[in-house]
Each structure stands twice: as C-alpha cells, then as structure tokens.
Design a protein around this motif. Structure first.
Motif, PDB file in Angstrom:
ATOM      1  N   THR A 188     -52.621 -30.689  37.234  1.00 27.04           N
ATOM      2  CA  THR A 188     -53.920 -30.025  37.108  1.00 27.04           C
ATOM      3  C   THR A 188     -53.875 -28.695  37.841  1.00 27.04           C
ATOM      4  N   TYR A 189     -54.668 -27.736  37.374  1.00 30.28           N
ATOM      5  CA  TYR A 189     -54.646 -26.392  37.940  1.00 30.28           C
ATOM      6  C   TYR A 189     -56.052 -26.008  38.404  1.00 30.28           C
ATOM      7  N   GLU A 190     -56.105 -25.236  39.480  1.00 27.05           N
ATOM      8  CA  GLU A 190     -57.377 -24.802  40.031  1.00 27.05           C
ATOM      9  C   GLU A 190     -57.810 -23.487  39.401  1.00 27.05           C
ATOM     10  N   GLU A 191     -59.114 -23.388  39.125  1.00 28.34           N
ATOM     11  CA  GLU A 191     -59.670 -22.144  38.586  1.00 28.34           C
ATOM     12  C   GLU A 191     -59.537 -21.015  39.604  1.00 28.34           C
ATOM     13  N   ASP A 192     -59.328 -19.806  39.111  1.00 30.31           N
ATOM     14  CA  ASP A 192     -59.240 -18.597  39.940  1.00 30.31           C
ATOM     15  C   ASP A 192     -58.182 -18.725  41.027  1.00 30.31           C
ATOM     16  N   MET A 193     -57.035 -19.226  40.623  1.00 33.79           N
ATOM     17  CA  MET A 193     -55.867 -19.310  41.509  1.00 33.79           C
ATOM     18  C   MET A 193     -54.690 -18.611  40.833  1.00 33.79           C
ATOM     19  N   LEU A 194     -53.804 -18.055  41.649  1.00 37.09           N
ATOM     20  CA  LEU A 194     -52.604 -17.403  41.139  1.00 37.09           C
ATOM     21  C   LEU A 194     -51.450 -18.403  41.087  1.00 37.09           C
ATOM     22  N   TYR A 195     -50.698 -18.343  40.000  1.00 34.03           N
ATOM     23  CA  TYR A 195     -49.551 -19.227  39.819  1.00 34.03           C
ATOM     24  C   TYR A 195     -48.347 -18.410  39.356  1.00 34.03           C
ATOM     25  N   SER A 196     -47.181 -18.815  39.823  1.00 31.37           N
ATOM     26  CA  SER A 196     -45.926 -18.252  39.328  1.00 31.37           C
ATOM     27  C   SER A 196     -45.320 -19.282  38.387  1.00 31.37           C
ATOM     28  N   LEU A 197     -45.278 -18.967  37.099  1.00 24.62           N
ATOM     29  CA  LEU A 197     -44.781 -19.914  36.106  1.00 24.62           C
ATOM     30  C   LEU A 197     -43.263 -19.967  36.122  1.00 24.62           C
ATOM     31  N   LYS A 198     -42.730 -21.109  35.769  1.00 22.37           N
ATOM     32  CA  LYS A 198     -41.274 -21.256  35.724  1.00 22.37           C
ATOM     33  C   LYS A 198     -40.648 -20.339  34.695  1.00 22.37           C
ATOM     34  N   LYS A 235     -32.074  -0.146  46.827  1.00 27.91           N
ATOM     35  CA  LYS A 235     -32.972   0.199  47.947  1.00 27.91           C
ATOM     36  C   LYS A 235     -33.911  -0.912  48.395  1.00 27.91           C
ATOM     37  N   SER A 236     -34.177  -1.902  47.569  1.00 28.00           N
ATOM     38  CA  SER A 236     -35.158  -2.917  47.945  1.00 28.00           C
ATOM     39  C   SER A 236     -34.704  -4.283  47.445  1.00 28.00           C
ATOM     40  N   GLU A 237     -34.930  -5.319  48.251  1.00 30.72           N
ATOM     41  CA  GLU A 237     -34.582  -6.674  47.846  1.00 30.72           C
ATOM     42  C   GLU A 237     -35.348  -7.111  46.607  1.00 30.72           C
ATOM     43  N   THR A 238     -36.566  -6.595  46.442  1.00 28.35           N
ATOM     44  CA  THR A 238     -37.408  -7.031  45.328  1.00 28.35           C
ATOM     45  C   THR A 238     -37.393  -6.083  44.140  1.00 28.35           C
ATOM     46  N   ASN A 239     -36.509  -5.087  44.161  1.00 25.06           N
ATOM     47  CA  ASN A 239     -36.314  -4.265  42.967  1.00 25.06           C
ATOM     48  C   ASN A 239     -35.377  -5.045  42.052  1.00 25.06           C
ATOM     49  N   TRP A 240     -35.943  -6.063  41.405  1.00 21.47           N
ATOM     50  CA  TRP A 240     -35.122  -7.072  40.742  1.00 21.47           C
ATOM     51  C   TRP A 240     -34.275  -6.513  39.608  1.00 21.47           C
ATOM     52  N   LYS A 288     -28.320 -20.116  49.757  1.00 23.87           N
ATOM     53  CA  LYS A 288     -29.396 -19.518  50.553  1.00 23.87           C
ATOM     54  C   LYS A 288     -30.538 -20.527  50.691  1.00 23.87           C
ATOM     55  N   PRO A 289     -30.411 -21.486  51.595  1.00 22.18           N
ATOM     56  CA  PRO A 289     -31.492 -22.450  51.788  1.00 22.18           C
ATOM     57  C   PRO A 289     -32.813 -21.732  52.097  1.00 22.18           C
ATOM     58  N   GLY A 290     -33.886 -22.192  51.476  1.00 18.86           N
ATOM     59  CA  GLY A 290     -35.165 -21.542  51.674  1.00 18.86           C
ATOM     60  C   GLY A 290     -35.373 -20.307  50.835  1.00 18.86           C
ATOM     61  N   VAL A 291     -34.512 -20.075  49.842  1.00 16.55           N
ATOM     62  CA  VAL A 291     -34.646 -18.915  48.968  1.00 16.55           C
ATOM     63  C   VAL A 291     -36.039 -18.911  48.336  1.00 16.55           C
ATOM     64  N   SER A 292     -36.631 -17.726  48.210  1.00 20.84           N
ATOM     65  CA  SER A 292     -37.979 -17.627  47.649  1.00 20.84           C
ATOM     66  C   SER A 292     -37.977 -17.969  46.163  1.00 20.84           C
ATOM     67  N   ALA A 293     -39.136 -18.386  45.691  1.00 19.44           N
ATOM     68  CA  ALA A 293     -39.271 -18.708  44.260  1.00 19.44           C
ATOM     69  C   ALA A 293     -38.987 -17.479  43.403  1.00 19.44           C
ATOM     70  N   ASP A 294     -39.391 -16.306  43.888  1.00 24.54           N
ATOM     71  CA  ASP A 294     -39.164 -15.074  43.123  1.00 24.54           C
ATOM     72  C   ASP A 294     -37.676 -14.779  42.999  1.00 24.54           C
ATOM     73  N   GLU A 295     -36.945 -14.875  44.109  1.00 26.90           N
ATOM     74  CA  GLU A 295     -35.513 -14.561  44.050  1.00 26.90           C
ATOM     75  C   GLU A 295     -34.775 -15.579  43.201  1.00 26.90           C
ATOM     76  N   LYS A 296     -35.144 -16.834  43.305  1.00 29.37           N
ATOM     77  CA  LYS A 296     -34.489 -17.860  42.488  1.00 29.37           C
ATOM     78  C   LYS A 296     -34.733 -17.594  41.006  1.00 29.37           C
ATOM     79  N   ARG A 297     -35.971 -17.242  40.671  1.00 28.48           N
ATOM     80  CA  ARG A 297     -36.287 -16.944  39.270  1.00 28.48           C
ATOM     81  C   ARG A 297     -35.495 -15.742  38.759  1.00 28.48           C
ATOM     82  N   GLU A 298     -35.417 -14.684  39.566  1.00 28.78           N
ATOM     83  CA  GLU A 298     -34.746 -13.468  39.122  1.00 28.78           C
ATOM     84  C   GLU A 298     -33.233 -13.654  39.062  1.00 28.78           C
ATOM     85  N   PHE A 299     -32.660 -14.405  39.986  1.00 27.87           N
ATOM     86  CA  PHE A 299     -31.223 -14.691  39.953  1.00 27.87           C
ATOM     87  C   PHE A 299     -30.891 -15.507  38.701  1.00 27.87           C
ATOM     88  N   THR A 300     -31.765 -16.445  38.366  1.00 29.14           N
ATOM     89  CA  THR A 300     -31.554 -17.253  37.162  1.00 29.14           C
ATOM     90  C   THR A 300     -31.661 -16.392  35.905  1.00 29.14           C
TER      91      THR A 300
END
Length: 598
Positions: free
Chosen positions: A281-291, A196-201, A102-114
C-alpha cells in the motif's frame, strides 16, 4: 577437455577476481566447436559455439534453463520470455555486486549502476549468452572472431584464465568478473574533470565505460568526439539513453529464476521456487523511488513521475505544494498502479520564478560561479552580464533555492539565483538583445547553419526528409525536452517548415557540434517568399523521386521529363546537390543538375 564444474567466488570484498594476465595469442575461434551464426538482435548475436568446452553442460541446463534462448521456439515470443528472465538476472547480479562491494550503497547509486550494466551488456552482446540451436545442443555467444566470450565479451587473449576456468562461460560469473573493471572506473569517475560529482550519473556511467573499454587512462575519452574510438562511447551512450531492451520486456521482474547469491557462493542447486508477491500500500502525497527508475509522487491512486531524483521538488510544487517533507521511500518491487511520466521542462515551471532552460537571464548582483551548487569557486559573474540557462536544480522544500547552470567564458558551472521569495533580486529574464554575446541557443528569427546532415521531422518527430550540411535556415521556435535537455528547432526555408534535432545540453553540449548560429538578432518581419517551381531539364525522359539524398535510396515515383510530357513540381528546399520537391502530393528528392527552375 577441461571443464569447470564448481566455480566458487570467495568474498568479493576480500579478493579481486578481475586480473589481466599477459597477452595470450589464441587463434581466431579457438576451441569453438560446432560454430553457428546468428543476428544482431537481443539474445541471438553471432556466433555461438559449444559451451561444454569450458563448463559442465548439465550444470548450465539445470541452473540457467530460463536464460537459454531456444531457436526452435517462435522468435518474438521467445525473445520476450528470454528478455524478461535475463533482465532480472542482470539486475540481480549488478545489485549483488555493488551491494557486496559497497555495503550501505544508496538506492540511487544502485539503480544507476544497474542501468549502466544493462547498457554494457547491450553494447557488448545484445544480452546474448546461452542459446540452443536447432540441433538441440546448448551453446554460448562468441564474438570478435571467437575471442569475446559471453554476455560481457571476456576476451580470451587478455583473460585466458577466466575463460579456461569457466568464469566466462557461466553467465553470472561472466558479469561479476567484468563488473570488477567497470566498478574500478565507477569509483574513480567522480574525481575526474569530466564528471565532477558522484550524482552526475550520466557522465559517471559514460566515464566508467570509457575506462572499461579503453583502459584507465581513457576515462574522459567520451568527451572527445574525434577520438579514434569515439564510436564505442557514442554506441554505449545511445544504448544507455534509449534503453531499447525495454521494448521487449512486458514485465520487469525483480528476481531471476536462479539465485545469484547462491551461484556466486559456489552452490550447484540454485533454482528458485516461485513465490507470490506481498501486496503493497502507498501513502498519498509521498515521494517514492520506483525500481524501474523514476522518482514519483503518489497522489489520487497513481504515480506522477520525473526521471531524475534531483527534480523531486518540481513534483511537490506541481502536485502537492503543501507538503512539508521531501523524504523519498525506495520501493523494492514494481508497482501495479498507473505511472504517468512527465517531462521535467513542463513540471518544473510550477516553481515560482524558475526560469526555463534556454532562457536569457541578466545578473542583478555579482554572483559566484561554482563547479557544482555550493561547490568549488570558478569565477564571479558581474552585475549586468547576460547568460543562457543550460540547466537548473533546486533544493529546500517550500523555499525552492534555485541554481542555474551557465557558461561564462571557458568556465561552466552553477550560480545561486535566490528563492521563491527573492529570485527577482538575483536574476531577471531578458529578451534577445545585443547584450547576449556568444549565445548558445537560437531564438525565433535567428538564422542557423547546419554543420552535419540532419533529419527533417514532422510534429510527431517522424522523419520526412533530410537537411544537408551547410544549409542555412530560419528558426521559428525552439523546444527543450528530457533529462539531457535535448534541443529541437522548428525551422523554415523557402516556405518549407519542419523540425530538426539540434543536440543535447547535458551531460555535455553537443548543439555546438551540429548547429552554428549565423545571427542572433530578431529580424524585421517580412512576407513569406514566393514558392519556386521547376521541371526536369530538356532532353530528360524521366528521373526517380528518391526518399532521401542518394540514388541508393528507395524510389517514391517516376518523374516525367520533357520527352514524355513534363511534370511541374514545387521546390520545397534546395541543398548543395539535391532539392526537396513536391509532386502530386508526394515529397522526395531530385538532383539539382536535373532541375530547371520556372
């Protein structure tokens, strides 16, 4: 002896390497030379047989030397070394697979599949594949009377060609081959009624495993606790949820010692040269998805985290309410900064007017109940109806649209419940009333009946006893925690207090399988009952105080009977066959038939 020295995987995009041939009635432990045992722990699951029956041994020892469990080494240190390498290898293989599929797979789906791949490998083999026995010969795992080969247990009766060609004995090809079947169900799962949902992991991972384990037609098998193979689904979910492999991994490495892409493309020299990581380096008050999985807000030099990306607005409301963007940056490396993991049920209460899971709400106007937020219409709830909140989700930064998951009749779905400005015109929180028909959760003062034996826990959730099935106890309070909305009740019975785990509300409600509500009205306060005391019956010399409700349980102490000079003890709770008692500061179980109350 047939060996496969060069295994070439040509374009996962263009061919399907997973093909089930006709049943081949191979005998138990077929071509299993020098069979040796093991133990059901990570890296050493039984049994192992010579790997060079099916694959070139020098290729294995050259490319996968770091993925071999060496029995000669000190066990705990070796397991940690092995687990860190295999963690990276499984992760890289799962990511390579889904990125190719699935080229272009989202980071969320890749994380959950793993994540699901980690759990499958645990369920199938305890992450066991190559092992070098004390003899010094490299072998590999053969389960199910020798029919299951390697880390994903490729069965030689149904996948004969995969075994004889060497795919099953090559740890990378073993996973790639097996993931074909899992991914087929993974793609189909969101269209099923149990997902029912793609994101109901969680539900998606469980449904794909049900089909992987039981065949395509059994994709929703995990929802049926009475299915013949329900134990397999429960086993997978237990491993998926607990992630016990993390107990043995000090460092979650991103890259394995061997290049998975190189192996998949058929090369023979795929060992990597170690490289120094680039500082980030990380920016203050930013959201990150950790590996490692969680979604976090970086603030004051540390990551404030929740497990689910769907709760990102809770982090913003709690730690940086002035933020105007909820864009998430996915990190490709693990972080060195402090990571603080929070419970969503604590952090999400910072959103103005968001009612907690388990709250009773009254509908203030007719509201459509939908399968998912903004999704398919199921029915319409009516003004004045009262429901229990099973879950919530929010969207739109600064506005905080909120959606409550409820059950109305046989329909379970989401209602829109307003914004941070007008939420009170959509729903209102109510106390326990007779309007709360068919309640899902018990409240203070309710009586509940246990439908299964339950562990009694202290405040730290350490086991302190057992509560028998069919016991009726009073609820003192309740608490809901975690991503599965796990329900815990503080209970009391005959002056004895403890905590019990009552089940989960997500991805399906298991509370109703464990607890039955006897009454949902708040009783008039009454004084604590007088404690009961007892002693052993006349003629008894002594009995063993047991650690649980069975004569097979360990002995805590001997309890003297009248013949030897009776001990008097306090009766804490009484079940159908056993009573929990306290003697000289020690608690344990005696059989009711031996007790005489005084």
């Amino acid at each position: 002896m047939r060996r496969a020295k060069n295994l070439v995987l040509i374009g996962l995009l263009f061919i399907n390497i997973f093909s089930v041939s006709a049943f081949n009635d191979t005998p138990d432990y077929w071509r299993c030379l020098d069979k040796r045992g093991g133990e059901w722990t990570f890296g050493r699951a039984p049994n192992i047989c010579n790997v060079d029956e099916f694959i070139d041994l020098p290729m294995v020892e050259k490319n996968f030397s770091e993925s071999i469990f060496f029995d000669v080494s000190e066990r705990s240190n070796e397991r940690e070394r092995y687990m860190e390498e295999v963690y990276a290898l499984i992760k890289e293989t799962a990511e390579y697979f889904i990125e190719t599929k699935k080229p272009g797979v989202s980071a969320d789906e890749k994380r959950e599949f793993t994540h699901a791949t980690f759990a499958i490998a645990h369920q199938e083999s305890y992450w066991s594949h190559y092992r070098q026995a004390l003899s010094g010969h490299t072998q590999y795992m053969r389960g199910d009377y020798g029919h299951g080969h390697g880390i994903m247990q490729v069965d030689d009766r149904w996948h004969f060609e995969a075994v004889t060609s060497g795919k099953a004995s090559n740890i990378v090809f073993n996973m790639l081959y097996s993931l074909e079947e899992y991914y087929s169900a993974w793609k189909r799962a969101p269209s099923q009624s149990c997902v029912k949902s793609e994101t109901n992991w969680v539900a998606r991972s469980r449904a794909a495993y049900s089909a992987y384990n039981g065949g395509p037609s059994r994709i929703c098998r995990f929802t049926n606790p009475n299915d013949k193979w329900a134990r397999n689904d429960k086993g997978f979910y237990d491993k998926y949820r607990k992630k016990d492999w993390e107990k043995y991994i000090s460092e979650k490495r991103e890259i394995a010692s061997v290049d998975v892409t190189c192996i998949a493309e058929g090369s023979e020299n795929c060992v990597r040269t170690p490289q120094e990581p680039t500082p980030i380096t990380y920016e203050e008050d930013m959201l990150y998805s950790l590996k490692s999985g969680p979604t976090c807000l970086y603030r004051d030099g540390r990551f404030e985290c929740l497990e689910s990306i769907e709760d990102k607005l809770c982090l913003i409301s709690k730690f940086s309410p002035s933020m105007t963007s909820d864009i998430i940056t996915a990190l490709a490396e693990d972080v060195d900064e402090e990571i603080v993991k929070h419970d969503r049920h604590d952090i999400c209460q910072s959103i103005p007017g968001l009612y907690s899971v388990g709250s009773k709400i009254k509908i203030q106007k007719n509201i459509n109940l939908r399968e998912t937020p903004g999704g398919k219409l199921l029915t319409t709830t009516k003004k004045g109806q009262v429901f229990t909140i099973l879950d919530y989700t929010t969207d739109s930064i600064g506005i905080y649209n909120r959606y409550y998951k409820i059950k109305s009749g046989n329909s379970e779905g989401y209602i829109f419940a307003g914004t941070n400005k007008d939420y009170s015109s959509w729903t209102s929180e109510v106390s326990i009333t007779t309007e709360s028909i068919n309640p899902i959760l018990a409240r203070k003062g309710d009586k509940i009946k246990t439908l299964v034996d339950m562990k009694l826990l202290d405040n730290e959730h350490n086991e302190i006893g057992l509560l028998s099935s069919d016991s009726i106890v009073e609820v003192i309070s309740h608490k809901i925690t975690g991503e599965e909305n796990s329900v815990y009740y503080a209970i009391q019975s005959s002056g004895f207090s403890a905590i019990i785990y009552a089940g989960d509300l997500l991805p399906e409600n298991t509370v109703q399988e464990r607890i039955e509500l006897v009454t949902n009205t708040v009783p008039t306060p009454h004084p604590e009952p007088e404690p009961k005391y007892g002693k052993l019956k006349s003629g008894i010399w002594y009995r063993s105080l047991r650690s649980c409700e069975s004569n097979k349980c360990s002995r805590i102490m001997y309890v003297r009977g009248p013949v030897l000079g009776s001990y008097t003890f306090k009766i804490i709770s009484k079940g159908t066959k056993w009573s929990l008692v306290e003697i000289k500061g020690k608690r344990g179980y005696l059989e009711n038939k031996d007790i005489s109350e005084i």
